[in-house]
Design a protein around this motif. Structure first.
Motif, mmCIF file in Angstrom:
data_model
loop_
_atom_site.group_PDB
_atom_site.id
_atom_site.type_symbol
_atom_site.label_atom_id
_atom_site.label_comp_id
_atom_site.label_asym_id
_atom_site.label_seq_id
_atom_site.Cartn_x
_atom_site.Cartn_y
_atom_site.Cartn_z
ATOM 1 N N GLU A 73 -12.065 -2.948 4.472
ATOM 2 C CA GLU A 73 -11.791 -3.696 5.651
ATOM 3 C C GLU A 73 -10.710 -2.630 5.819
ATOM 4 O O GLU A 73 -10.516 -2.761 7.417
ATOM 5 N N ALA A 74 -9.257 -2.280 5.439
ATOM 6 C CA ALA A 74 -8.872 -0.981 6.250
ATOM 7 C C ALA A 74 -9.414 -0.013 7.262
ATOM 8 O O ALA A 74 -9.180 0.126 8.508
ATOM 9 N N ALA A 75 -10.499 0.643 7.240
ATOM 10 C CA ALA A 75 -11.409 1.223 7.841
ATOM 11 C C ALA A 75 -12.021 0.923 8.961
ATOM 12 O O ALA A 75 -11.927 1.621 10.005
ATOM 13 N N ARG A 76 -12.642 -0.598 9.206
ATOM 14 C CA ARG A 76 -12.596 -1.076 10.308
ATOM 15 C C ARG A 76 -11.373 -1.256 11.631
ATOM 16 O O ARG A 76 -11.665 -1.389 12.909
ATOM 17 N N LEU A 77 -10.148 -0.916 10.534
ATOM 18 C CA LEU A 77 -8.917 -1.031 11.966
ATOM 19 C C LEU A 77 -8.818 0.296 12.786
ATOM 20 O O LEU A 77 -9.650 1.272 12.726
ATOM 21 N N ASN A 78 -8.133 -0.112 14.048
ATOM 22 C CA ASN A 78 -8.255 1.063 14.992
ATOM 23 C C ASN A 78 -7.430 2.429 14.072
ATOM 24 O O ASN A 78 -7.720 3.739 14.415
ATOM 25 N N ALA A 79 -6.100 1.701 13.845
ATOM 26 C CA ALA A 79 -5.672 3.019 13.122
ATOM 27 C C ALA A 79 -4.593 2.523 11.984
ATOM 28 O O ALA A 79 -4.105 0.926 11.993
ATOM 29 N N ILE A 80 -4.230 3.384 11.715
ATOM 30 C CA ILE A 80 -2.817 2.395 10.508
ATOM 31 C C ILE A 80 -1.352 3.372 10.016
ATOM 32 O O ILE A 80 -1.392 4.574 9.952
ATOM 33 N N ASP A 81 -0.531 2.524 10.733
ATOM 34 C CA ASP A 81 0.825 2.944 10.619
ATOM 35 C C ASP A 81 2.106 2.606 9.704
ATOM 36 O O ASP A 81 1.792 1.344 8.875
ATOM 37 N N VAL A 82 1.935 3.708 9.066
ATOM 38 C CA VAL A 82 2.316 3.385 8.026
ATOM 39 C C VAL A 82 3.401 3.084 7.377
ATOM 40 O O VAL A 82 4.275 3.315 6.602
ATOM 41 N N HIS A 83 4.886 3.245 8.377
ATOM 42 C CA HIS A 83 5.761 3.632 9.045
ATOM 43 C C HIS A 83 6.625 2.364 9.363
ATOM 44 O O HIS A 83 7.187 2.551 10.671
ATOM 45 N N VAL A 84 6.827 1.023 9.212
ATOM 46 C CA VAL A 84 7.133 0.107 9.592
ATOM 47 C C VAL A 84 8.276 -0.986 9.373
ATOM 48 O O VAL A 84 7.974 -0.994 8.054
ATOM 49 N N HIS A 85 9.354 -0.999 9.428
ATOM 50 C CA HIS A 85 10.595 -2.602 9.377
ATOM 51 C C HIS A 85 10.775 -3.098 9.457
ATOM 52 O O HIS A 85 10.211 -3.757 10.476
ATOM 53 N N ALA A 86 10.978 -3.819 8.701
ATOM 54 C CA ALA A 86 11.160 -5.173 9.120
ATOM 55 C C ALA A 86 12.805 -5.466 8.912
ATOM 56 O O ALA A 86 13.747 -4.908 8.102
ATOM 57 N N GLU A 87 13.280 -6.095 9.695
ATOM 58 C CA GLU A 87 14.839 -5.881 10.651
ATOM 59 C C GLU A 87 15.021 -7.498 10.604
ATOM 60 O O GLU A 87 16.461 -7.542 10.123
ATOM 61 N N ILE A 88 14.768 -8.350 11.081
ATOM 62 C CA ILE A 88 14.792 -9.438 11.136
ATOM 63 C C ILE A 88 14.098 -10.712 10.054
ATOM 64 O O ILE A 88 13.416 -10.924 10.038
ATOM 65 N N VAL A 138 1.869 -1.031 7.382
ATOM 66 C CA VAL A 138 3.023 -0.790 5.840
ATOM 67 C C VAL A 138 4.392 -0.972 6.530
ATOM 68 O O VAL A 138 4.887 -0.198 6.326
ATOM 69 N N MET A 139 4.592 -2.724 5.843
ATOM 70 C CA MET A 139 6.286 -2.350 6.098
ATOM 71 C C MET A 139 6.875 -2.502 4.846
ATOM 72 O O MET A 139 6.586 -3.500 3.684
ATOM 73 N N PHE A 140 7.963 -2.759 5.281
ATOM 74 C CA PHE A 140 9.144 -2.618 4.005
ATOM 75 C C PHE A 140 10.498 -3.037 4.846
ATOM 76 O O PHE A 140 10.541 -2.711 5.918
ATOM 77 N N THR A 141 11.466 -3.057 3.771
ATOM 78 C CA THR A 141 13.150 -3.284 4.368
ATOM 79 C C THR A 141 13.729 -2.084 4.084
ATOM 80 O O THR A 141 12.505 -1.298 3.014
ATOM 81 N N ILE A 148 8.752 -10.172 2.569
ATOM 82 C CA ILE A 148 7.766 -9.524 3.345
ATOM 83 C C ILE A 148 6.612 -9.257 2.377
ATOM 84 O O ILE A 148 5.741 -9.055 2.687
ATOM 85 N N ALA A 149 6.831 -9.180 1.350
ATOM 86 C CA ALA A 149 5.295 -9.054 0.113
ATOM 87 C C ALA A 149 4.596 -11.129 0.037
ATOM 88 O O ALA A 149 3.646 -10.537 0.249
ATOM 89 N N GLU A 150 5.039 -12.096 0.584
ATOM 90 C CA GLU A 150 4.302 -13.170 1.005
ATOM 91 C C GLU A 150 3.580 -12.909 2.876
ATOM 92 O O GLU A 150 3.195 -13.794 2.354
ATOM 93 N N ALA A 151 4.993 -12.644 3.172
ATOM 94 C CA ALA A 151 3.685 -11.863 4.705
ATOM 95 C C ALA A 151 2.472 -10.975 4.316
ATOM 96 O O ALA A 151 1.669 -12.000 5.280
ATOM 97 N N ALA A 152 2.915 -9.854 3.819
ATOM 98 C CA ALA A 152 2.036 -9.375 3.568
ATOM 99 C C ALA A 152 0.468 -10.222 2.959
ATOM 100 O O ALA A 152 -0.408 -9.951 3.391
ATOM 101 N N GLY A 153 1.120 -10.762 2.304
ATOM 102 C CA GLY A 153 -0.150 -11.749 1.550
ATOM 103 C C GLY A 153 -0.789 -12.635 2.417
ATOM 104 O O GLY A 153 -2.389 -12.787 1.995
ATOM 105 N N ASP A 154 -0.604 -13.196 3.533
ATOM 106 C CA ASP A 154 -1.099 -14.637 4.483
ATOM 107 C C ASP A 154 -1.231 -13.957 5.351
ATOM 108 O O ASP A 154 -2.071 -13.656 5.993
ATOM 109 N N ASN A 155 -1.163 -12.201 5.604
ATOM 110 C CA ASN A 155 -1.649 -11.491 6.113
ATOM 111 C C ASN A 155 -2.026 -10.401 5.518
ATOM 112 O O ASN A 155 -2.588 -8.808 6.636
ATOM 113 N N ALA A 156 -2.884 -10.872 5.138
ATOM 114 C CA ALA A 156 -4.064 -9.007 4.090
ATOM 115 C C ALA A 156 -5.122 -8.297 4.708
ATOM 116 O O ALA A 156 -4.797 -7.623 4.117
#
Length: 296
Positions: free
Chosen positions: A6-21, A66-69, A86-94
């Protein structure tokens, strides 16, 4: 990103994305001060996107994230965004998102119990540490209970290294000690916890060569190239990527501080060999997150 396929079908994978709000709690007033200083340093708006806005932004581009605080409650007093949110958001957008958690190492065994719960009950797939903001030496045994959990599950852990844009220009640098961002401090962690996949975040300036040495020496050490536009990378980053370390570098933007579109455009002009584009933008992250495939 539930599977490698599933991940291989994406254009790229950003491993460093911040949740700030957060969607469930107000912005911490101390965090707001840090955000204002960071906005001036990076030249970006003070307003930050929400977690749903960030996900929509990446979905439009078909870039995995990949998102984290950052849990820095002991070091700064800032109330963290809940890992569960954040984990629940990932579950909804897996299909497009993976959640990493952040736990202040000063929480010790209590933090280790939280780490295990987040893995087993919320599907968290890795962890984020920011030693300067969390005010700890990454090799200090205070963090070992959490490391032991990560090592047991064989998960990745991202460690901020190098200069910190957060706190830059604030009185006393916002109380942040840059020395805790020295990459070699993480070397003891890589030795003691070989089952933990360690990602040294950013080009690690002014200690870039330490990070390159560790990635060359330790099979479990990788480097994400977030937080800097590739046009400003120290030249040895490109040299080692084009040589011995092409499989050890990962695409990371540090969004919202740097947009992925801007990062990728600069990457394409930075002198990396063309055959490294897909590995750095996606394939190396697939190996980190899902396990390496056999190479011919």
């Amino acid at each position: 990103m539930r599977t490698r396929e599933e991940a291989a079908r994406l254009n790229a994978i950003d491993v460093h994305v911040h949740a700030e709000i957060s969607c469930c709690q107000p912005l911490d007033p101390i965090q707001a001060e840090f955000n204002r200083a960071a906005s001036e340093y990076f030249g970006i708006p003070v307003e930050r996107p929400s977690i749903p806005d960030t996900i929509a932004y990446y979905r439009e581009r078909q870039i995995g994230l990949v998102m984290f605080t950052v849990d820095m409650e002991a070091g700064t007093g800032i109330t963290r965004i809940p890992n569960e949110e954040i984990a629940e958001a990932a579950g909804d957008n897996a299909d497009i998102m993976i959640a990493f958690a952040s736990i202040d190492p000063h929480k010790g065994k209590k933090g280790a119990l939280e780490a295990r719960r987040l893995i087993e009950e919320y599907g968290v797939r890795g962890f984020k540490f920011h030693p300067p903001l969390q005010d700890f030496d990454p090799g200090d045994p205070i963090a070992w209970p959490i490391y032991e959990v990560i090592d047991h599950f064989g998960l990745p852990a991202i460690f901020h290294t190098g200069h910190s844009g957060m706190g830059t220009g604030m009185p006393g640098g916002g109380g942040i000690r840059l020395k805790w961002g020295q990459p070699i401090l993480v070397d003891d962690v890589a030795v003691r916890f070989p089952g933990m996949k360690i990602v040294l975040a950013h080009p690690s300036w002014p200690w870039t060569d330490e990070a390159l040495s560790m990635a060359l020496h330790k099979p479990n050490v990788f480097i994400d190239l977030s937080g800097w536009s590739p046009k400003y990378f120290p030249p040895q980053i490109v040299r080692y990527a084009n040589g011995q370390l092409g499989r050890k570098f990962l695409f990371g933007s540090d969004f919202p501080l740097i947009p992925p579109d801007k990062w990728i455009a600069a990457f394409d002009e930075a002198g990396f060999k063309s055959h490294l584009r897909q590995p750095i933008l996606k394939d190396n992250a697939l190996d980190l997150l899902f396990g390496a495939e056999e190479m011919e």
